[in-house]
Enzyme design. Structure first.
Site, PDB file in Angstrom:
ATOM      1  N   ARG A  30      -5.948 -16.972  21.668  1.00 25.06           N
ATOM      2  CA  ARG A  30      -6.494 -18.107  20.938  1.00 25.06           C
ATOM      3  C   ARG A  30      -6.649 -19.279  21.903  1.00 25.06           C
ATOM      4  O   ARG A  30      -7.755 -19.732  22.160  1.00 25.06           O
ATOM      5  CB  ARG A  30      -5.561 -18.452  19.772  1.00 25.06           C
ATOM      6  CG  ARG A  30      -6.172 -19.407  18.784  1.00 25.06           C
ATOM      7  CD  ARG A  30      -5.292 -19.620  17.569  1.00 25.06           C
ATOM      8  NE  ARG A  30      -4.056 -20.352  17.883  1.00 25.06           N
ATOM      9  CZ  ARG A  30      -3.246 -20.862  16.959  1.00 25.06           C
ATOM     10  NH1 ARG A  30      -3.520 -20.722  15.666  1.00 25.06           N
ATOM     11  NH2 ARG A  30      -2.166 -21.516  17.314  1.00 25.06           N
ATOM     12  N   TYR A  70     -14.513 -20.886 -18.744  1.00 21.33           N
ATOM     13  CA  TYR A  70     -15.701 -20.168 -18.261  1.00 21.33           C
ATOM     14  C   TYR A  70     -15.506 -18.660 -18.315  1.00 21.33           C
ATOM     15  O   TYR A  70     -14.426 -18.156 -17.963  1.00 21.33           O
ATOM     16  CB  TYR A  70     -16.005 -20.568 -16.820  1.00 21.33           C
ATOM     17  CG  TYR A  70     -16.565 -21.954 -16.678  1.00 21.33           C
ATOM     18  CD1 TYR A  70     -17.780 -22.297 -17.270  1.00 21.33           C
ATOM     19  CD2 TYR A  70     -15.880 -22.923 -15.957  1.00 21.33           C
ATOM     20  CE1 TYR A  70     -18.295 -23.576 -17.142  1.00 21.33           C
ATOM     21  CE2 TYR A  70     -16.394 -24.201 -15.823  1.00 21.33           C
ATOM     22  CZ  TYR A  70     -17.596 -24.528 -16.412  1.00 21.33           C
ATOM     23  OH  TYR A  70     -18.098 -25.787 -16.289  1.00 21.33           O
ATOM     24  N   LYS A 114       0.414 -31.772  13.064  1.00 16.24           N
ATOM     25  CA  LYS A 114      -1.050 -31.650  13.036  1.00 16.24           C
ATOM     26  C   LYS A 114      -1.554 -31.623  11.594  1.00 16.24           C
ATOM     27  O   LYS A 114      -0.774 -31.391  10.669  1.00 16.24           O
ATOM     28  CB  LYS A 114      -1.456 -30.369  13.771  1.00 16.24           C
ATOM     29  CG  LYS A 114      -0.959 -29.093  13.105  1.00 16.24           C
ATOM     30  CD  LYS A 114      -1.125 -27.873  14.018  1.00 16.24           C
ATOM     31  CE  LYS A 114      -0.622 -26.615  13.326  1.00 16.24           C
ATOM     32  NZ  LYS A 114      -0.457 -25.487  14.257  1.00 16.24           N
ATOM     33  N   MET A 124     -13.350 -26.774 -11.993  1.00 22.73           N
ATOM     34  CA  MET A 124     -13.375 -27.719 -10.877  1.00 22.73           C
ATOM     35  C   MET A 124     -12.311 -28.807 -11.030  1.00 22.73           C
ATOM     36  O   MET A 124     -11.598 -29.133 -10.089  1.00 22.73           O
ATOM     37  CB  MET A 124     -14.767 -28.340 -10.753  1.00 22.73           C
ATOM     38  CG  MET A 124     -14.954 -29.155  -9.487  1.00 22.73           C
ATOM     39  SD  MET A 124     -16.607 -29.851  -9.357  1.00 22.73           S
ATOM     40  CE  MET A 124     -17.608 -28.392  -9.118  1.00 22.73           C
TER      41      MET A 124
HETATM   42  C1  LIG Z   1       0.860 -24.942  14.231  1.00 21.54           C
HETATM   43  C2  LIG Z   1       1.563 -24.562  15.484  1.00 21.54           C
HETATM   44  C3  LIG Z   1       2.976 -24.565  15.550  1.00 21.54           C
HETATM   45  C4  LIG Z   1       3.844 -24.708  14.335  1.00 21.54           C
HETATM   46  O1  LIG Z   1       3.927 -23.452  13.712  1.00 21.54           O
HETATM   47  P1  LIG Z   1       4.715 -23.173  12.365  1.00 21.54           P
HETATM   48  O2  LIG Z   1       4.468 -21.746  12.101  1.00 21.54           O
HETATM   49  O3  LIG Z   1       4.104 -24.067  11.342  1.00 21.54           O
HETATM   50  O4  LIG Z   1       6.144 -23.498  12.609  1.00 21.54           O
HETATM   51  C5  LIG Z   1       3.561 -24.355  16.792  1.00 21.54           C
HETATM   52  N1  LIG Z   1       2.808 -24.129  17.905  1.00 21.54           N
HETATM   53  C6  LIG Z   1       1.461 -24.082  17.858  1.00 21.54           C
HETATM   54  C7  LIG Z   1       0.690 -23.811  19.097  1.00 21.54           C
HETATM   55  C8  LIG Z   1       0.789 -24.288  16.649  1.00 21.54           C
HETATM   56  O5  LIG Z   1      -0.544 -24.225  16.605  1.00 21.54           O
END
Ligand SMILES: *Cc1c(COP(=O)(O)O)cnc(C)c1O
Length: 345
Positions: A128, A242, A33, A290
């Site tokens: 969640r 800065y 992702k 920046m």
């Molecule tokens: C992002 C995610 C993972 C991967 O988790 P890591 O801690 O990066 O290994 C697995 N399952 C779900 C549902 C996630 O959102």
């Protein structure tokens, strides 16, 4: 080269996936992702597929559609957000497996794409995503009659092995899924390391593959070298940047490098972070701007052409500690803003 380049070592990435796979008693998928945690979906997913990964997880259907183009038809692509309104074409055309999170999603999927594969996501306490125990109890028979491909849940505290939440969520997951005969998935990176009780049929590591904690044995995957634009000498009492946060207490040589917080280098890490000239740490002098950072290179016997923010000496979790965040945020903030160069694989 006037901008920094994020170098991604695909051999190290594959070695990390294999090392997690070796510790996992079930099959090992990969979570890609957010553009593979900022490191580039296409090269990362291709390297993992060559290494043997056959199951992938993404956050949303759009990412899944992109991944299908990249990897072709031989892999399974799961979508954590399930089946959202408007997703049916993408899910159907790209053969994505939505991890359905609610009765509403279950109905939407069955109506829009009858017979199309799906998984079920259960909430075991993180609150969640996923169906709550009572909700699952109510629709379980209907869902099971449609043969889900996978049932999953997610741990809130897997990176803290001693946290009582882990055992509580494991027990809840077992209570909701034991004896169903459907493949199960619970483990992210942290839960792979918690041991075989947590592995079930399919593990879903992300951060460990990308070289981050809690996978302590991970090989570093990313390197970030930043070009030096100019160097100058300061007299004692002169300041840098800065707010005049840095004031020279001795004759000082300052290098100004070509990156800043607009490039995902979190401003908060400044006071505790050095850039490296080979094996010599050169502390950041003053506030991160920046597009620019001042670095104290007084300790060097030459002016460097570039300085290294990320590499073997200082990894994503060091920067995360310095900025009060986690390696995940370091990777995704850097990856989205830098030219990326993939090596190995
Ligand atoms: C992002 C995610 C993972 C991967 O988790 P890591 O801690 O990066 O290994 C697995 N399952 C779900 C549902 C996630 O959102």
């Amino acid at each position: 080269m006037s901008t920094a380049t994020l170098t991604i070592d695909l051999d190290a990435l594959v070695a990390n996936w294999r090392a997690l796979d070796a510790r996992n008693s079930g099959e090992t998928a990969a979570v890609v992702k957010a553009d593979a945690y900022g490191l580039g979906m296409a090269p990362v997913a291709r390297a993992l597929m060559r290494a043997g990964a056959r199951q992938f997880f993404v956050a949303v259907a759009e990412e899944g559609a992109g991944l299908r183009e990249i990897l072709g038809d031989s892999v399974t692509i799961h979508v954590f957000s399930g089946h959202m309104p408007g997703d049916a074409d993408m899910i159907g055309d790209c053969a994505l497996v939505p991890m359905l999170n609610s009765v509403e999603q279950l109905i939407r999927h069955a109506e829009a794409l009858p017979g199309a594969p799906f998984g079920i996501q259960l909430d075991t306490g993180m609150n969640r995503l996923g169906m709550e125990p009572a909700e699952w109890q109510a629709v379980r028979e209907i869902a099971l009659a449609q043969s889900p491909a996978l049932i999953m849940s997610h741990l809130a505290c897997a990176d803290e092995p001693d946290h009582p939440m882990n055992a509580r969520q494991l027990a809840a997951f077992r209570a909701m899924t034991d004896g169903l005969g459907i493949p199960r998935s619970l483990a992210n990176t942290g839960a792979v390391l918690l041991g075989p009780d947590y592995h079930f049929d399919l593990a879903r590591p992300g951060i460990g593959v990308y070289g981050g904690a809690p996978f302590g044995d991970a090989r570093p995957v990313v390197t970030l070298d930043i070009p030096v634009i100019q160097c100058r000498d300061l007299e004692p009492g002169e300041s840098v940047g800065y707010g005049c946060d840095f004031v020279a207490s001795r004759p000082t040589r300052i290098a100004t490098v070509a990156a800043g917080y607009a490039d995902g280098i979190l401003r908060a890490m400044g006071p505790r972070t050095s850039l490296w000239a080979e094996d010599t740490p050169c502390p950041i002098a003053g506030r991160i701007s920046m597009d620019l950072i001042g670095v104290d290179v007084t300790g060097l016997d030459h002016d460097p052409g570039s300085l290294r923010l990320l590499g073997a000496q200082q990894g994503i979790d060091d920067l995360a500690d310095n900025a009060g965040t986690i390696g995940y945020e370091i990777l995704t903030s850097l990856g989205a803003r830098h030219a990326r160069r993939h090596i190995g694989g």
